[in-house]
Scaffold this active site. Structure first.
Site, short mmCIF file in Angstrom:
data_model
loop_
_atom_site.label_atom_id
_atom_site.label_comp_id
_atom_site.label_asym_id
_atom_site.label_seq_id
_atom_site.Cartn_x
_atom_site.Cartn_y
_atom_site.Cartn_z
CG ASP A 33 72.39 -0.68 104.17
OD1 ASP A 33 71.52 -1.59 104.11
OD2 ASP A 33 72.20 0.40 104.73
CG ASP A 45 68.36 -3.84 105.05
OD1 ASP A 45 69.47 -3.55 104.58
OD2 ASP A 45 67.91 -3.32 106.08
#
Length: 416
Positions: free
Chosen positions: A79, A277
């Site tokens: 992430d 992201d």
């Protein structure tokens, strides 16, 4: 052609590294006497992990990270949209769905409030009492969250030159997780936070002098890929760069402004600021940009053998054809390529072919992997998710404050 060739060479290099590094995971796990490492490696040192997962149907990409003494493997969701790495904690917890033997058990290694690392997860002063444990809470864009306590432990890594380091790094031991929506929570042991904040693993490794403050990933459209730390795997040519913007609140990889092109032509979608992201499977545009793009696509496919598949709940916007689609190759000819043109960077274009914004579902329909972020509470925030980043090597250079990308062979399973 040069970029493609470079990607093949990069893949061959990583294949060689993986064959030597990952075959002896047992040796790392069975190591009896790890010792702390500091600045014993060259800053040119790098290491890499194989990635598992895909955009659809799994919905996330993971790596296995060895943690503890003796080390134990944990699968973590990669992430770049958050800083803190955390594991499901072997403690009374809520939202813990994985087997107990895959939970992390702290052993007197809790970070105290007086520790400088605590200020990375709490506002100053971090706690009322300096000797208290340092609690954290992470909230995600999809309204999920993790609550727990900071700990420090050994995280052994094997560098590409074969040397092994065992730094002691800080991460979260999460005992209260929330998972939004109707979908079941991920079966991973936690999240590998790769943002550029103080508590991220990359920042901690850099502060120890072990690597350059650079990470990157290559996500294969066929599933799998690789993640790397350090600057060794940056292609020598063919990389497109754009600056990282200063984010007003949390440490995100924010870029822009960018204009959207459809089939090589300008559109009304201009000036988008975007967050890269890897923790998001899909790309999210604000409502205005999303509606404009959907209108462009809808008008363009008029007269083609596609109609809305309203019964397919895989994603909000899907189409079906005369017969079920078996792969993206069956359908991409009906759609036009997209481009994000970063207006403050000369010739900085993010090419998004149809196969990088569409998926074929288990029902044989094709769906748009670009969603309306405003509808899920993102407001005007725009997120570039994994679907846009497939079959590209993406580099996050925190030292030069820039993000780069280039087409590449990312590995992954062989085509059937």
């Amino acid at each position: 052609m040069a970029v493609k060739s470079r990607g093949i060479l990069l893949f061959l290099l990583l294949s060689s590294i993986f064959s030597t590094s990952f075959s002896d995971t047992d040796q790392i796990l069975n190591s009896k006497k790890p010792t702390p490492s500091t600045s014993v490696h060259s800053l040119a040192s790098s290491f890499a992990f194989q990635i598992k997962g895909n955009v659809y149907p799994i919905g996330y990409y993971t790596v296995n990270l060895a943690i503890g003494n003796p080390p134990k493997l944990y699968d973590l969701d990669i992430d770049t949209g958050s800083d803190l790495t955390w594991l499901q904690c072997d403690a009374p917890c809520r939202g813990c769905t994985i087997p107990k033997n895959r939970l992390y058990k702290p052993r007197g290694n809790v970070v105290k409030c007086v520790d400088p690392l605590c200020t990375g997860v709490q506002s100053a002063p971090p706690c009322a009492v300096a000797n208290e444990q340092c609690d954290y809470e992470v909230d995600y864009a999809d309204h999920g969250s993790s609550l727990g306590v900071l700990v420090r432990d050994y995280i052994p890594v094997k560098f590409t030159n074969g040397s092994l380091a065992r730094p002691i790094l800080g991460f979260g031991c999460g005992y209260d997780q929330t998972h939004p929506g109707q979908n079941p929570p991920p079966t991973t042991a936690g999240v590998l936070g790769l943002g550029n904040g103080k508590t991220s693993i990359v920042s901690q490794l850099h502060s120890l002098g072990l690597i350059r403050n650079v990470i990157g990933h290559c996500l294969s459209g066929r599933g799998g890929g690789f993640l790397f730390f350090g600057d060794q795997f940056i292609p020598q040519s063919g990389v497109v760069w754009t600056p990282i913007l200063q984010s007003s609140s949390v440490q995100h990889y924010k870029t822009g402004p960018a204009d959207l092109l459809f089939d090589g032509k300008p559109t009304s979608v201009k000036g988008l600021e975007l967050i890269f992201d890897s923790g998001s499977s899909y790309t999210y545009f604000n409502s205005r940009a999303h509606k404009a793009l959907v209108d462009l696509i809808t008008n363009d496919i008029k007269g083609k053998p596609l109609i809305r598949a309203t019964a397919d709940s895989s994603l909000p916007i899907c189409w079906k054809g005369p017969k079920a689609f078996k792969s993206l190759h069956d359908v991409t000819g009906n759609f036009k390529p997209l481009v994000l043109s970063f207006t403050k960077s000369k010739n900085s274009l993010l090419q998004v072919p149809p196969e990088a914004y569409l998926i074929v579902t288990k029902h044989g329909n094709v769906c748009l992997g670009i969603l309306d972020g405003t509808e899920i509470g993102l407001g005007n925030i725009n997120i570039i998710g994994d679907i846009f980043l497939q079959d590209k090597i993406v580099i996050y250079d925190n030292e030069k404050r820039q993000i780069g990308w280039a087409s590449a062979k990312c590995g992954g399973p062989s085509k059937s």
